[in-house]
Enzyme design. Structure first.
Site, PDB file in Angstrom:
ATOM      1  N   ASP A 165       0.849  -1.201   0.000  1.00 21.30           N
ATOM      2  CA  ASP A 165       0.000   0.000   0.000  1.00 21.30           C
ATOM      3  C   ASP A 165       0.876   1.240   0.000  1.00 21.30           C
ATOM      4  OD1 ASP A 165      -1.823   2.101   0.962  1.00 21.30           O
ATOM      5  OD2 ASP A 165      -3.193   0.417   1.268  1.00 21.30           O
ATOM      6  N   LYS A 208     -10.556   6.331  -7.806  1.00 22.43           N
ATOM      7  CA  LYS A 208     -10.902   7.181  -8.960  1.00 22.43           C
ATOM      8  C   LYS A 208     -12.387   7.379  -9.235  1.00 22.43           C
ATOM      9  CE  LYS A 208     -10.921   3.445 -12.304  1.00 22.43           C
ATOM     10  NZ  LYS A 208     -10.698   2.986 -13.665  1.00 22.43           N
ATOM     11  N   SER A 252      -5.535  14.128 -14.349  1.00 18.84           N
ATOM     12  CA  SER A 252      -6.767  13.880 -15.088  1.00 18.84           C
ATOM     13  C   SER A 252      -7.266  15.170 -15.723  1.00 18.84           C
ATOM     14  CB  SER A 252      -7.815  13.366 -14.100  1.00 18.84           C
ATOM     15  OG  SER A 252      -9.088  13.402 -14.684  1.00 18.84           O
ATOM     16  N   TYR A 267     -12.348  13.933  -5.557  1.00 19.90           N
ATOM     17  CA  TYR A 267     -11.417  13.246  -6.462  1.00 19.90           C
ATOM     18  C   TYR A 267     -10.630  14.266  -7.284  1.00 19.90           C
ATOM     19  CZ  TYR A 267      -9.693  10.803 -10.585  1.00 19.90           C
ATOM     20  OH  TYR A 267      -8.877  10.346 -11.607  1.00 19.90           O
ATOM     21  N   LYS A 288      -6.402  15.430  -7.477  1.00 19.11           N
ATOM     22  CA  LYS A 288      -5.525  15.537  -8.659  1.00 19.11           C
ATOM     23  C   LYS A 288      -4.902  16.934  -8.727  1.00 19.11           C
ATOM     24  CE  LYS A 288      -5.924  11.349  -9.978  1.00 19.11           C
ATOM     25  NZ  LYS A 288      -4.793  10.438  -9.740  1.00 19.11           N
ATOM     26  N   LEU A 341     -18.630   5.302 -19.290  1.00 19.84           N
ATOM     27  CA  LEU A 341     -19.432   4.999 -20.478  1.00 19.84           C
ATOM     28  C   LEU A 341     -19.009   3.700 -21.181  1.00 19.84           C
ATOM     29  CD1 LEU A 341     -21.628   5.896 -22.451  1.00 19.84           C
ATOM     30  CD2 LEU A 341     -19.889   7.247 -23.660  1.00 19.84           C
ATOM     31  N   ASP A 347     -21.431  16.407 -14.248  1.00 15.90           N
ATOM     32  CA  ASP A 347     -20.846  16.221 -15.581  1.00 15.90           C
ATOM     33  C   ASP A 347     -20.677  17.556 -16.296  1.00 15.90           C
ATOM     34  OD1 ASP A 347     -20.499  13.510 -15.545  1.00 15.90           O
ATOM     35  OD2 ASP A 347     -22.245  13.031 -16.790  1.00 15.90           O
TER      36      ASP A 347
HETATM   37  P1  NAD Z   1      -7.575   1.426 -11.544  1.00 14.51           P
HETATM   38  O1  NAD Z   1      -8.443   1.504 -10.349  1.00 14.51           O
HETATM   39  O2  NAD Z   1      -7.863   0.394 -12.558  1.00 14.51           O
HETATM   40  O3  NAD Z   1      -6.059   1.237 -11.085  1.00 14.51           O
HETATM   41  C1  NAD Z   1      -5.548   1.804  -9.911  1.00 14.51           C
HETATM   42  C2  NAD Z   1      -4.741   0.747  -9.175  1.00 14.51           C
HETATM   43  O4  NAD Z   1      -4.207   1.327  -7.990  1.00 14.51           O
HETATM   44  C3  NAD Z   1      -5.583  -0.463  -8.749  1.00 14.51           C
HETATM   45  O5  NAD Z   1      -4.950  -1.653  -9.168  1.00 14.51           O
HETATM   46  C4  NAD Z   1      -5.639  -0.357  -7.222  1.00 14.51           C
HETATM   47  O6  NAD Z   1      -5.671  -1.621  -6.621  1.00 14.51           O
HETATM   48  C5  NAD Z   1      -4.349   0.412  -6.930  1.00 14.51           C
HETATM   49  N1  NAD Z   1      -4.365   1.203  -5.695  1.00 14.51           N
HETATM   50  C6  NAD Z   1      -5.282   2.126  -5.289  1.00 14.51           C
HETATM   51  N2  NAD Z   1      -4.935   2.627  -4.085  1.00 14.51           N
HETATM   52  C7  NAD Z   1      -3.766   2.042  -3.751  1.00 14.51           C
HETATM   53  C8  NAD Z   1      -2.892   2.155  -2.616  1.00 14.51           C
HETATM   54  N3  NAD Z   1      -3.182   2.933  -1.581  1.00 14.51           N
HETATM   55  N4  NAD Z   1      -1.759   1.422  -2.624  1.00 14.51           N
HETATM   56  C9  NAD Z   1      -1.444   0.594  -3.645  1.00 14.51           C
HETATM   57  N5  NAD Z   1      -2.246   0.434  -4.718  1.00 14.51           N
HETATM   58  C10 NAD Z   1      -3.384   1.139  -4.763  1.00 14.51           C
HETATM   59  O7  NAD Z   1      -7.526   2.877 -12.185  1.00 14.51           O
HETATM   60  P2  NAD Z   1      -6.975   3.360 -13.602  1.00 14.51           P
HETATM   61  O8  NAD Z   1      -8.135   3.674 -14.465  1.00 14.51           O
HETATM   62  O9  NAD Z   1      -5.933   2.433 -14.095  1.00 14.51           O
HETATM   63  O10 NAD Z   1      -6.344   4.758 -13.166  1.00 14.51           O
HETATM   64  C11 NAD Z   1      -4.952   4.896 -12.907  1.00 14.51           C
HETATM   65  C12 NAD Z   1      -4.676   6.334 -12.542  1.00 14.51           C
HETATM   66  O11 NAD Z   1      -5.085   7.193 -13.597  1.00 14.51           O
HETATM   67  C13 NAD Z   1      -5.389   6.837 -11.292  1.00 14.51           C
HETATM   68  O12 NAD Z   1      -4.517   7.699 -10.600  1.00 14.51           O
HETATM   69  C14 NAD Z   1      -6.566   7.599 -11.859  1.00 14.51           C
HETATM   70  O13 NAD Z   1      -7.006   8.593 -10.970  1.00 14.51           O
HETATM   71  C15 NAD Z   1      -5.961   8.192 -13.110  1.00 14.51           C
HETATM   72  N6  NAD Z   1      -6.945   8.535 -14.158  1.00 14.51           N
HETATM   73  C16 NAD Z   1      -7.766   7.561 -14.652  1.00 14.51           C
HETATM   74  C17 NAD Z   1      -8.705   7.893 -15.640  1.00 14.51           C
HETATM   75  C18 NAD Z   1      -9.650   6.852 -16.203  1.00 14.51           C
HETATM   76  O14 NAD Z   1     -10.615   7.250 -16.860  1.00 14.51           O
HETATM   77  N7  NAD Z   1      -9.431   5.561 -16.003  1.00 14.51           N
HETATM   78  C19 NAD Z   1      -8.779   9.215 -16.124  1.00 14.51           C
HETATM   79  C20 NAD Z   1      -7.922  10.160 -15.613  1.00 14.51           C
HETATM   80  C21 NAD Z   1      -6.992   9.800 -14.624  1.00 14.51           C
HETATM   81  N1  UFG Z   2     -22.289   8.504 -19.625  1.00  6.55           N
HETATM   82  C1  UFG Z   2     -23.560   8.089 -19.930  1.00  6.55           C
HETATM   83  N2  UFG Z   2     -24.022   6.935 -19.368  1.00  6.55           N
HETATM   84  C2  UFG Z   2     -23.267   6.180 -18.531  1.00  6.55           C
HETATM   85  C3  UFG Z   2     -21.949   6.607 -18.229  1.00  6.55           C
HETATM   86  C4  UFG Z   2     -21.495   7.780 -18.786  1.00  6.55           C
HETATM   87  O1  UFG Z   2     -24.279   8.758 -20.686  1.00  6.55           O
HETATM   88  O2  UFG Z   2     -23.758   5.152 -18.045  1.00  6.55           O
HETATM   89  C5  UFG Z   2     -21.797   9.762 -20.232  1.00  6.55           C
HETATM   90  C6  UFG Z   2     -21.410  10.782 -19.179  1.00  6.55           C
HETATM   91  O3  UFG Z   2     -22.522  11.554 -18.815  1.00  6.55           O
HETATM   92  C7  UFG Z   2     -20.339  11.585 -19.916  1.00  6.55           C
HETATM   93  C8  UFG Z   2     -19.694  10.558 -20.848  1.00  6.55           C
HETATM   94  O4  UFG Z   2     -20.612   9.472 -20.934  1.00  6.55           O
HETATM   95  O5  UFG Z   2     -20.941  12.559 -20.698  1.00  6.55           O
HETATM   96  C9  UFG Z   2     -18.380  10.030 -20.332  1.00  6.55           C
HETATM   97  O6  UFG Z   2     -18.564   9.593 -18.999  1.00  6.55           O
HETATM   98  P1  UFG Z   2     -17.456   8.783 -18.192  1.00  6.55           P
HETATM   99  O7  UFG Z   2     -17.977   8.510 -16.822  1.00  6.55           O
HETATM  100  O8  UFG Z   2     -16.975   7.620 -18.995  1.00  6.55           O
HETATM  101  O9  UFG Z   2     -16.225   9.805 -18.156  1.00  6.55           O
HETATM  102  P2  UFG Z   2     -16.135  11.258 -17.514  1.00  6.55           P
HETATM  103  O10 UFG Z   2     -15.692  12.183 -18.600  1.00  6.55           O
HETATM  104  O11 UFG Z   2     -17.339  11.630 -16.779  1.00  6.55           O
HETATM  105  O12 UFG Z   2     -14.985  11.036 -16.427  1.00  6.55           O
HETATM  106  C10 UFG Z   2     -13.824  10.270 -16.723  1.00  6.55           C
HETATM  107  C11 UFG Z   2     -13.306   9.599 -15.453  1.00  6.55           C
HETATM  108  C12 UFG Z   2     -12.831  10.639 -14.483  1.00  6.55           C
HETATM  109  C13 UFG Z   2     -11.826  11.501 -15.141  1.00  6.55           C
HETATM  110  C14 UFG Z   2     -12.394  12.111 -16.400  1.00  6.55           C
HETATM  111  C15 UFG Z   2     -11.332  12.869 -17.134  1.00  6.55           C
HETATM  112  O13 UFG Z   2     -14.334   8.846 -14.833  1.00  6.55           O
HETATM  113  O14 UFG Z   2     -12.185   9.988 -13.398  1.00  6.55           O
HETATM  114  O15 UFG Z   2     -12.850  11.078 -17.259  1.00  6.55           O
HETATM  115  O16 UFG Z   2     -11.893  13.552 -18.186  1.00  6.55           O
HETATM  116  F1  UFG Z   2     -11.462  12.495 -14.284  1.00  6.55           F
END
Ligand code: NAD
Ligand code: UFG
Length: 335
Positions: A59, A85, A125, A150, A154, A197, A295
């Site tokens: 962790d 996240k 993000s 969240y 960031k 989505l 959103d």
């Molecule tokens: P994810 O949840 O799939 O991966 C995150 C990983 O971190 C997981 O495997 C989880 O077990 C691990 N983790 C969380 N807290 C921990 C801790 N305290 N110690 C050790 N491990 C820990 O998420 P992801 O989509 O791969 O996102 C990765 C990064 O990118 C995150 O920082 C997230 O905020 C950022 N991010 C993701 C998105 C997205 O849409 N997926 C968009 C923008 C930014």
């Molecule tokens: N949406 C739907 N139906 C759903 C899910 C999403 O219509 O069931 C729409 C949302 O309203 C949005 C778009 O699809 O307009 C994208 O939604 P997501 O939840 O896939 O993505 P977001 O842009 O809301 O957010 C994502 C991550 C955040 C990150 C952000 C960065 O979830 O963690 O992208 O742009 F910060």
């Protein structure tokens, strides 16, 4: 081989990045507490890369566990993915998010300092831009107050890294990563009902969810649905290799550099839905619902700085993303 600590390396973006790092000749050391991932991911990575990566369960909020990793391996750089996240969850459990995302970052940085490691790639993000006035957003777009705990983790994470020039930081602002490795051996593993989505679309198409709810069709956009910048997770993974090389090799850079990672293409919810149906030849049951609280109407990147300075550009199309996402979903259903 350069050892790279990859916190959160078992997760969605982390696992794809580990594959790219191994293919590029780095030695990733995955450090993950498995709070949002599963050790099965290791098998997928091993099948793609031809060998298992180093994995330590631990962790990032635990300084003793971090110390033992830095003592065991000659780590030169860190990629810090580990974070919670889910935007909605962060509103109902803010302290958990601050403790994990900010507490974890602070412990990691302290451990890096104790072990003289300066290079860090930080997962930020596009959410830091909030409801920006002018599209597409560039890196110097001013950041408004965060829309959720969240989002503020960031913004604060960026600020902490910016304030301490001991750390050589590449901060990456991801737009909307979707898709999966084209082999279908690794992908996104959303626990429970997906918030995002793309995994909702694939689960609805697979019959695991009754229907996708389109959150609002009354936005001031061409088709009334919200607009984002979706990018292939493999393109995003490759950007991390470029970021590490930039930290090692760039002659002209400052201690803190920030880049947008997106395609620069604006895609609406309906457009994505219809592209999915066309590419995969399968209907997605859906209905129109109310807007989701928090959103933004539209958010897409100007990604040209990453191209100029990191030499990175998203190459894969929306069709590639949706084909690979479906391929991964089919594997999950048939497992
Ligand atoms: P994810 O949840 O799939 O991966 C995150 C990983 O971190 C997981 O495997 C989880 O077990 C691990 N983790 C969380 N807290 C921990 C801790 N305290 N110690 C050790 N491990 C820990 O998420 P992801 O989509 O791969 O996102 C990765 C990064 O990118 C995150 O920082 C997230 O905020 C950022 N991010 C993701 C998105 C997205 O849409 N997926 C968009 C923008 C930014
Ligand atoms: N949406 C739907 N139906 C759903 C899910 C999403 O219509 O069931 C729409 C949302 O309203 C949005 C778009 O699809 O307009 C994208 O939604 P997501 O939840 O896939 O993505 P977001 O842009 O809301 O957010 C994502 C991550 C955040 C990150 C952000 C960065 O979830 O963690 O992208 O742009 F910060």
């Amino acid at each position: 081989m350069q050892h790279v600590l990859v916190t959160g390396g078992m997760g969605f973006i982390g696992s794809h990045t580990v594959v790219c790092l191994m293919e590029a000749g780095f030695e990733p050391v995955i450090f993950d507490n498995l709070c949002n991932s599963d050790t099965k991911v290791l098998e997928g990575i091993a099948r793609i890369a031809g060998r298992s990566p180093i994995f330590i369960q631990g962790d990032v909020t635990d300084s003793a566990q971090l110390d033992s990793v830095f003592e065991a391996y000659p780590i030169r750089s860190a990629i810090h993915f580990a974070a919670l996240k889910a935007v909605g969850e962060s509103v109902s459990q803010p302290l958990r998010y601050y403790r994990n995302n900010i507490g974890g970052l602070l412990e990691l940085l302290a451990a890096m300092q104790r072990h003289s490691v300066q290079n860090i790639v930080f997962s930020s993000s596009a959410t830091v831009y909030g409801e920006a006035e002018k599209m597409p957003v560039t890196e110097d777009t001013p950041l408004p107050p965060a829309l959720s705990p969240y989002g503020s983790t960031k913004q604060m994470g960026e600020r902490i890294l910016q304030d301490d020039p001991y750390f050589q930081t590449v901060c990456l602002r991801y737009f909307n990563p979707i898709g999966a490795h084209p082999s279908g051996l690794i992908g996104e593993l959303p626990l429970g009902i997906p918030n995002n989505l793309a995994p909702y679309v694939t689960q609805a198409a697979a019959g695991l969810r009754e229907a996708l709810t389109v959150f609002g069709d009354d936005y001031p956009t061409p088709d009334g649905t919200a607009v984002r910048d979706y990018l292939h997770v493999m393109d995003l993974a490759e950007a991390h290799v470029a970021a590490l090389r930039f930290l090692d090799e760039a002659t002209e850079r400052s201690a803190f550099e920030v880049f947008n990672l997106g395609t620069g293409r604006a895609v609406s919810v309906k457009e994505l839905l219809h592209a999915f149906e066309r590419v995969n030849g399968i209907p997605v049951p859906h209905r129109i619902g109310a807007r989701r609280q928090g959103d933004v109407t539209e958010l897409w990147a100007n990604p040209s700085l990453a191209e100029q300075r990191l030499g990175w550009k998203a190459e894969r199309s929306l069709d590639d993303m949706l084909r690979d996402a479906w391929n991964w979903q089919l594997r999950l259903v048939n497992q």
